[in-house]
Design a protein around this motif. Structure first.
Motif, PDB file in Angstrom:
ATOM      1  N   ILE A  83       0.829  -1.208   0.000  1.00 32.26           N
ATOM      2  CA  ILE A  83       0.000   0.000   0.000  1.00 32.26           C
ATOM      3  C   ILE A  83       0.863   1.258   0.000  1.00 32.26           C
ATOM      4  O   ILE A  83       0.495   2.291  -0.574  1.00 32.26           O
ATOM      5  CB  ILE A  83      -0.979   0.021   1.197  1.00 32.26           C
ATOM      6  CG1 ILE A  83      -1.974   1.164   1.025  1.00 32.26           C
ATOM      7  CG2 ILE A  83      -0.258   0.157   2.513  1.00 32.26           C
ATOM      8  CD1 ILE A  83      -3.068   1.197   2.065  1.00 32.26           C
TER       9      ILE A  83
ATOM     10  N   ARG B 140     -10.266   1.223   1.992  1.00 38.69           N
ATOM     11  CA  ARG B 140      -8.864   0.871   2.203  1.00 38.69           C
ATOM     12  C   ARG B 140      -8.572  -0.427   1.473  1.00 38.69           C
ATOM     13  O   ARG B 140      -9.431  -1.277   1.284  1.00 38.69           O
ATOM     14  CB  ARG B 140      -8.537   0.735   3.694  1.00 38.69           C
ATOM     15  CG  ARG B 140      -9.331  -0.337   4.403  1.00 38.69           C
ATOM     16  CD  ARG B 140      -8.825  -0.563   5.834  1.00 38.69           C
ATOM     17  NE  ARG B 140      -9.588  -1.626   6.463  1.00 38.69           N
ATOM     18  CZ  ARG B 140     -10.661  -1.418   7.207  1.00 38.69           C
ATOM     19  NH1 ARG B 140     -11.078  -0.196   7.430  1.00 38.69           N
ATOM     20  NH2 ARG B 140     -11.316  -2.448   7.733  1.00 38.69           N
ATOM     21  N   GLU B 141      -7.329  -0.571   1.085  1.00 37.07           N
ATOM     22  CA  GLU B 141      -6.919  -1.738   0.312  1.00 37.07           C
ATOM     23  C   GLU B 141      -6.422  -2.877   1.183  1.00 37.07           C
ATOM     24  O   GLU B 141      -6.253  -3.998   0.712  1.00 37.07           O
ATOM     25  CB  GLU B 141      -5.807  -1.340  -0.669  1.00 37.07           C
ATOM     26  CG  GLU B 141      -6.207  -0.272  -1.687  1.00 37.07           C
ATOM     27  CD  GLU B 141      -5.983   1.144  -1.173  1.00 37.07           C
ATOM     28  OE1 GLU B 141      -5.824   1.302   0.066  1.00 37.07           O
ATOM     29  OE2 GLU B 141      -5.986   2.071  -1.984  1.00 37.07           O
TER      30      GLU B 141
END
Length: 470
Positions: free
Chosen positions: A327, A425-426
């Motif tokens: 990320i 969010r990843e």
């Protein structure tokens, strides 16, 4: 110490109940009351083991008698905060606290509570030392030694007086004396770092025996590994040693003191791995250091450098580190955040492009690090007044906890115009929370021009001015 009337009434009731319990002589009673609770329960734990969950009743009270708890330090967790307590068979300890001032409001009462109160006072002293050391490091080593010797003697006298009034066990006395010594060692480690970095005229005056205490530090003290006075000492020892190792292997220059630099972090990772065999404590330090090493990296090579050092270390969160590294590639300097989505305090979805109208400083925060976000907001409030040419916005990363986020903003009177929450969010919440120390300088076009700024850095305002003048 003044106790709230509600606690006094509660204490009388619980102690009466405890004293009349069958065969209670070797049992331990733990109870209390929480004002403004965050959740409907508290967790009793020791190191990384959760031992029990105690639910609050309608009056936000809790309590339970235990038959098999051993003497020692335990942690009472009420997310997102926690505090240690010391209990032994026969104790009936009651806790009262207000979550708006978690540590400072906490009171212990009941049979055996003096031990927990002592540990709490030592922790608060340790926190106050953060301010005191900023004056102490301006002393020469001789004067500093006299001042800190006096502090340690005061702590010892306090413990001796408490021992005369209370029937402390030998085990607790040993722990209390160790804590007093560790606070003293910690002051010396902090002093060493500060004068070598900021007050170099005293650096050569440090006597050869100044660090003789280091041989007495137990890096495998299982009883204290959940206690911040102990872990703060180890943290500051790692800082000092990383600089000394830098001087030895690389030749000392100003870069040796950059604690966010990936080479410094790598040195501390290797050092803590060599110092302790306690899995819980080792992984806690590794987690912090690896996280910082990744999120402070300016390019892929530096990220890879941190990940590579883990190949020879037993780190149980290596997969999380890899997720964090992935990320972080989206937040290198030169990348655009223009289209990333946020939620404003009116619960509307917006983008950074909607929010950024001038040079902007973005600070990341989480409700689960309360002391940190309060410190952040206090500093940002001052800077916002001082630099009106800049926009300062806080981005909360606790996705899907909008109600709690808005409550924190309201309780602390934060300006809603400057507060946002991530929309998506990843990676997992736990991984994303590791971004709470990040500061981003973003230009009006939504491009990150600096992702390595540190709010605690004494040169932070210089960096702000350089950002303004770009």
């Amino acid at each position: 110490m003044k106790y709230p009337q509600s606690l006094i009434i509660f204490s009388v009731f619980l102690l009466y109940a405890c004293n009349h319990s069958q065969d209670s002589g070797d049992n331990i009673y733990i109870g209390g009351q929480i004002v403004n609770p965050h959740t409907h329960y508290v967790i009793l734990s020791q190191n990384e083991r959760n031992l029990d969950t105690l639910f609050l009743n309608q009056k936000n009270q809790f309590g339970k008698q235990y038959e098999n708890l051993e003497e020692g330090i335990y942690t009472l967790r009420h997310n997102p905060e926690d505090q240690v307590m010391y209990v032994e068979p026969g104790d009936s300890v009651l806790v009262w606290l207000n979550t708006l001032q978690f540590d400072k409001s906490m009171n212990f009462s009941g049979v055996g509570s003096a031990k927990s109160s002592f540990l709490l006072d030592m922790l608060l002293n340790n926190q106050e030392n953060n301010k005191l050391i900023l004056s102490y490091y301006k002393f020469n080593p001789e004067k500093f030694s006299r001042v800190t010797d006096s502090i340690r003697e005061q702590r010892r006298e306090l413990l001796a007086n408490l021992k005369d009034k209370h029937d402390f066990s030998e085990n607790f006395i040993d722990i209390a004396n160790t804590v007093i010594d560790y606070e003293y060692y910690d002051l010396r480690e902090r002093y060493t770092f500060l004068i070598k970095k900021y007050n170099t005229q005293f650096s050569d005056e440090i006597p050869e025996n100044f660090h003789n205490y280091r041989s007495k530090i137990d890096f495998n003290n299982e009883a204290l590994q959940d206690y911040k006075v102990y872990t703060n000492l180890i943290d500051n020892y790692l800082r000092s040693k990383s600089i000394e190792n830098c001087r030895t292997s690389e030749g000392l220059d100003r870069s040796c003191f950059e604690l966010g630099d990936y080479t410094n972090i790598r040195r501390r990772i290797v050092l803590i791995d060599s110092l302790t065999s306690l899995p819980y404590m080792k992984n806690d330090f590794l987690d912090r250091l690896v996280t910082r090493g990744i999120i402070m990296s300016k390019n892929q090579d530096r990220v890879d450098s941190i990940l590579n050092v883990l190949d020879n270390i037993d780190y149980r969160k290596e997969n999380e580190a890899k997720d964090l590294a992935e990320i972080h590639t989206n937040y290198f300097e030169g990348t655009s955040v223009q289209n990333k989505k946020l939620i404003n305090t009116a619960r509307e979805q917006v983008t950074y492009d909607d929010v950024i109208t001038k040079p902007t400083v973005v600070f990341i925060w989480s409700m689960y690090a309360p002391s940190h976000y309060k410190w952040q907001h206090n500093n940002i409030k001052t800077l916002r007044k001082k630099y009106p040419e800049l926009n300062f916005i806080g981005v909360n990363i606790d996705q899907n906890e909008t109600e709690n986020w808005l409550r924190v903003i309201s309780n602390n009177n934060y300006n809603k115009d400057y507060e946002y929450q991530i929309s998506s969010r990843e990676v997992s919440k736990e991984v994303f929370r590791k971004y709470i120390h990040k500061i981003f300088f973003i230009n009006p076009r939504g491009i990150i021009v600096d992702g390595d700024a540190k709010l605690y850095n004494p040169d932070f305002e210089t960096e702000l001015l350089e950002f303004l003048n770009q």
